[in-house]
Design a protein around this motif. Structure first.
Motif, PDB file in Angstrom:
ATOM      1  N   ALA A   1       0.816  -1.202   0.000  1.00 11.15           N
ATOM      2  CA  ALA A   1       0.000   0.000   0.000  1.00 11.15           C
ATOM      3  C   ALA A   1       0.863   1.272   0.000  1.00 11.15           C
ATOM      4  O   ALA A   1       0.630   2.183  -0.773  1.00 11.15           O
ATOM      5  CB  ALA A   1      -0.924  -0.019   1.199  1.00 11.15           C
ATOM      6  N   VAL A   2       1.867   1.298   0.914  1.00  8.66           N
ATOM      7  CA  VAL A   2       2.789   2.424   1.001  1.00  8.66           C
ATOM      8  C   VAL A   2       4.192   1.845   0.852  1.00  8.66           C
ATOM      9  O   VAL A   2       4.603   1.036   1.676  1.00  8.66           O
ATOM     10  CB  VAL A   2       2.661   3.178   2.339  1.00  8.66           C
ATOM     11  CG1 VAL A   2       3.631   4.347   2.387  1.00  8.66           C
ATOM     12  CG2 VAL A   2       1.229   3.663   2.545  1.00  8.66           C
ATOM     13  N   SER A   3       4.874   2.227  -0.197  1.00  9.54           N
ATOM     14  CA  SER A   3       6.202   1.658  -0.443  1.00  9.54           C
ATOM     15  C   SER A   3       7.247   2.759  -0.469  1.00  9.54           C
ATOM     16  O   SER A   3       7.020   3.833  -1.030  1.00  9.54           O
ATOM     17  CB  SER A   3       6.216   0.864  -1.742  1.00  9.54           C
ATOM     18  OG  SER A   3       5.829   1.686  -2.822  1.00  9.54           O
ATOM     19  N   GLN A   4       8.379   2.459   0.152  1.00  8.19           N
ATOM     20  CA  GLN A   4       9.481   3.414   0.230  1.00  8.19           C
ATOM     21  C   GLN A   4      10.716   2.784  -0.382  1.00  8.19           C
ATOM     22  O   GLN A   4      10.958   1.589  -0.214  1.00  8.19           O
ATOM     23  CB  GLN A   4       9.844   3.723   1.689  1.00  8.19           C
ATOM     24  CG  GLN A   4       8.791   4.337   2.504  1.00  8.19           C
ATOM     25  CD  GLN A   4       9.225   4.570   3.932  1.00  8.19           C
ATOM     26  OE1 GLN A   4       8.479   4.251   4.850  1.00  8.19           O
ATOM     27  NE2 GLN A   4      10.396   5.146   4.155  1.00  8.19           N
ATOM     28  N   THR A   5      11.534   3.614  -1.016  1.00  2.00           N
ATOM     29  CA  THR A   5      12.832   3.166  -1.519  1.00  2.00           C
ATOM     30  C   THR A   5      13.864   4.255  -1.271  1.00  2.00           C
ATOM     31  O   THR A   5      13.555   5.453  -1.361  1.00  2.00           O
ATOM     32  CB  THR A   5      12.774   2.864  -3.029  1.00  2.00           C
ATOM     33  OG1 THR A   5      12.248   4.010  -3.711  1.00  2.00           O
ATOM     34  CG2 THR A   5      11.915   1.655  -3.326  1.00  2.00           C
ATOM     35  N   PRO A   6      15.100   3.865  -0.903  1.00  2.00           N
ATOM     36  CA  PRO A   6      15.513   2.482  -0.649  1.00  2.00           C
ATOM     37  C   PRO A   6      15.140   2.036   0.767  1.00  2.00           C
ATOM     38  O   PRO A   6      14.714   2.849   1.577  1.00  2.00           O
ATOM     39  CB  PRO A   6      17.039   2.582  -0.796  1.00  2.00           C
ATOM     40  CG  PRO A   6      17.352   3.961  -0.322  1.00  2.00           C
ATOM     41  CD  PRO A   6      16.204   4.828  -0.745  1.00  2.00           C
ATOM     42  N   LYS A   7      15.325   0.772   1.059  1.00  2.00           N
ATOM     43  CA  LYS A   7      15.061   0.269   2.407  1.00  2.00           C
ATOM     44  C   LYS A   7      16.228   0.613   3.336  1.00  2.00           C
ATOM     45  O   LYS A   7      16.044   0.872   4.517  1.00  2.00           O
ATOM     46  CB  LYS A   7      14.843  -1.238   2.362  1.00  2.00           C
ATOM     47  CG  LYS A   7      14.298  -1.818   3.666  1.00  2.00           C
ATOM     48  CD  LYS A   7      13.825  -3.235   3.491  1.00  2.00           C
ATOM     49  CE  LYS A   7      13.445  -3.869   4.829  1.00  2.00           C
ATOM     50  NZ  LYS A   7      12.308  -3.213   5.481  1.00  2.00           N
ATOM     51  N   TYR A   8      17.427   0.563   2.790  1.00  2.00           N
ATOM     52  CA  TYR A   8      18.624   0.916   3.549  1.00  2.00           C
ATOM     53  C   TYR A   8      19.418   1.951   2.766  1.00  2.00           C
ATOM     54  O   TYR A   8      19.494   1.885   1.533  1.00  2.00           O
ATOM     55  CB  TYR A   8      19.514  -0.310   3.785  1.00  2.00           C
ATOM     56  CG  TYR A   8      18.847  -1.415   4.556  1.00  2.00           C
ATOM     57  CD1 TYR A   8      18.281  -2.499   3.909  1.00  2.00           C
ATOM     58  CD2 TYR A   8      18.779  -1.369   5.951  1.00  2.00           C
ATOM     59  CE1 TYR A   8      17.656  -3.514   4.621  1.00  2.00           C
ATOM     60  CE2 TYR A   8      18.161  -2.381   6.671  1.00  2.00           C
ATOM     61  CZ  TYR A   8      17.600  -3.445   6.000  1.00  2.00           C
ATOM     62  OH  TYR A   8      16.973  -4.442   6.708  1.00  2.00           O
ATOM     63  N   LEU A   9      20.029   2.883   3.485  1.00  2.00           N
ATOM     64  CA  LEU A   9      20.836   3.923   2.856  1.00  2.00           C
ATOM     65  C   LEU A   9      22.016   4.190   3.775  1.00  2.00           C
ATOM     66  O   LEU A   9      21.844   4.640   4.915  1.00  2.00           O
ATOM     67  CB  LEU A   9      19.975   5.171   2.687  1.00  2.00           C
ATOM     68  CG  LEU A   9      20.435   6.319   1.817  1.00  2.00           C
ATOM     69  CD1 LEU A   9      20.958   5.858   0.474  1.00  2.00           C
ATOM     70  CD2 LEU A   9      19.293   7.307   1.625  1.00  2.00           C
ATOM     71  N   VAL A  10      23.212   3.857   3.292  1.00  3.46           N
ATOM     72  CA  VAL A  10      24.434   4.087   4.061  1.00  3.46           C
ATOM     73  C   VAL A  10      25.273   5.069   3.263  1.00  3.46           C
ATOM     74  O   VAL A  10      25.539   4.844   2.081  1.00  3.46           O
ATOM     75  CB  VAL A  10      25.220   2.777   4.275  1.00  3.46           C
ATOM     76  CG1 VAL A  10      26.468   3.053   5.107  1.00  3.46           C
ATOM     77  CG2 VAL A  10      24.339   1.737   4.949  1.00  3.46           C
ATOM     78  N   THR A  11      25.652   6.187   3.900  1.00  3.31           N
ATOM     79  CA  THR A  11      26.343   7.216   3.160  1.00  3.31           C
ATOM     80  C   THR A  11      27.264   8.013   4.076  1.00  3.31           C
ATOM     81  O   THR A  11      27.215   7.879   5.298  1.00  3.31           O
ATOM     82  CB  THR A  11      25.316   8.135   2.462  1.00  3.31           C
ATOM     83  OG1 THR A  11      25.988   9.016   1.558  1.00  3.31           O
ATOM     84  CG2 THR A  11      24.533   8.955   3.479  1.00  3.31           C
ATOM     85  N   GLN A  12      28.078   8.833   3.477  1.00  2.87           N
ATOM     86  CA  GLN A  12      29.046   9.629   4.235  1.00  2.87           C
ATOM     87  C   GLN A  12      28.440  10.954   4.657  1.00  2.87           C
ATOM     88  O   GLN A  12      27.525  11.484   3.998  1.00  2.87           O
ATOM     89  CB  GLN A  12      30.265   9.930   3.342  1.00  2.87           C
ATOM     90  CG  GLN A  12      30.953   8.714   2.777  1.00  2.87           C
ATOM     91  CD  GLN A  12      32.088   8.258   3.649  1.00  2.87           C
ATOM     92  OE1 GLN A  12      32.254   8.723   4.774  1.00  2.87           O
ATOM     93  NE2 GLN A  12      32.895   7.336   3.138  1.00  2.87           N
ATOM     94  N   MET A  13      28.947  11.480   5.730  1.00  2.43           N
ATOM     95  CA  MET A  13      28.578  12.819   6.199  1.00  2.43           C
ATOM     96  C   MET A  13      28.835  13.837   5.080  1.00  2.43           C
ATOM     97  O   MET A  13      29.837  13.718   4.360  1.00  2.43           O
ATOM     98  CB  MET A  13      29.463  13.161   7.400  1.00  2.43           C
ATOM     99  CG  MET A  13      28.779  13.968   8.457  1.00  2.43           C
ATOM    100  SD  MET A  13      29.628  13.969  10.031  1.00  2.43           S
ATOM    101  CE  MET A  13      31.311  14.241   9.617  1.00  2.43           C
ATOM    102  N   GLY A  14      27.936  14.793   4.922  1.00  4.07           N
ATOM    103  CA  GLY A  14      28.124  15.838   3.925  1.00  4.07           C
ATOM    104  C   GLY A  14      27.465  15.539   2.587  1.00  4.07           C
ATOM    105  O   GLY A  14      27.275  16.453   1.769  1.00  4.07           O
TER     106      GLY A  14
END
Lengths: 113, 115
Positions: free
Chosen positions: A3-16
């Motif tokens: 019904a409600v879908s979000q992407t991505p499920k995981y997000l790993v990233t650097q500061m800035g």
């Protein structure tokens, strides 16, 4: 059908860095929301859109910018990511803006290195 | 603004026993009170809700009671099962134009049902 879908499920990233999270609902609802859930599980409203119009804008740094291209989609763009932005972000929708059940997606876990 | 307090923060029950979670709200204008269940890695799911013109609502093993005078509402789960283990959130909102039905959530209750 989700019904409600979000992407991505995981997000790993650097500061800035700058990142976006997308949300779509297929319930035909008029109103969509972004929530932030911190490490202690506390759920806090950030934004709400009703028929593409911003109606709730809590005290959120202006590095966070929501955008609703149509009433079925609500995206969240975050500029200059900081360590404190690490959290789970939930999208939700309700039939109308008011005392109505809100339907949540499964969240996007954002981790800032 | 609205403030919602939720107790207890953790609750351990034996399978088959009852579980009760209590919430208190501050704004007497609040008139809609949903309860959500959040399983690990999932989003909150609505399990029951109550409006201020009703004192009690039941749905199978779950029930919610509302005391408007005391400004508190409670979730009751009977005959608990291991699949009831989750974090439960209460929320309050008022349907006024300025609030747009904004939910104020409680801090959550981790329920653990042991077989």
């Amino acid at each position: 059908d989700t019904a409600v879908s979000q992407t991505p499920k995981y997000l790993v990233t650097q500061m800035g860095n700058d990142k976006s999270i997308k949300c779509e609902q297929n319930l035909g609802h008029d109103t969509m929301y972004w929530y932030k859930q911190d490490s202690k599980k506390f759920l806090k409203i950030m934004f709400s859109y009703n028929n593409k119009e911003l109606i709730i804008n809590e005290t959120v740094p202006n590095r966070f910018s929501p955008k609703s291209p149509d009433k079925a989609h609500l995206n969240l763009h975050i500029n200059s990511l900081e360590l404190g932005d690490s959290a789970v972000y939930f999208c939700a929708s309700s039939q109308v803006a008011g005392n109505q059940p809100q339907h949540f997606g499964d969240g996007t876990r954002l981790s800032i290195l | 603004g609205e403030n919602v307090e939720q107790h207890p923060s953790t609750l351990s029950v034996q399978e088959g026993d009852s579980a009760v979670i209590k919430c208190t709200y501050s704004d007497s204008a609040s008139n809609y009170f949903p309860w959500y269940k959040q399983e690990l890695g999932k989003g909150p799911q609505l399990i029951i809700d109550i409006r201020s013109n009703v004192g009690e609502k039941k749905d199978q093993r779950i029930a919610v009671t509302l005391n408007k005078t005391a400004k508190h509402f409670s979730l009751h789960i009977t005959e608990t099962q291991p699949e009831d283990s989750a974090v439960y959130f209460c929320a309050a909102s008022k349907g006024t134009t300025d609030s747009w039905g904004k939910f104020q959530f409680g801090a959550g209750t981790q329920v653990v049902v042991t077989p």
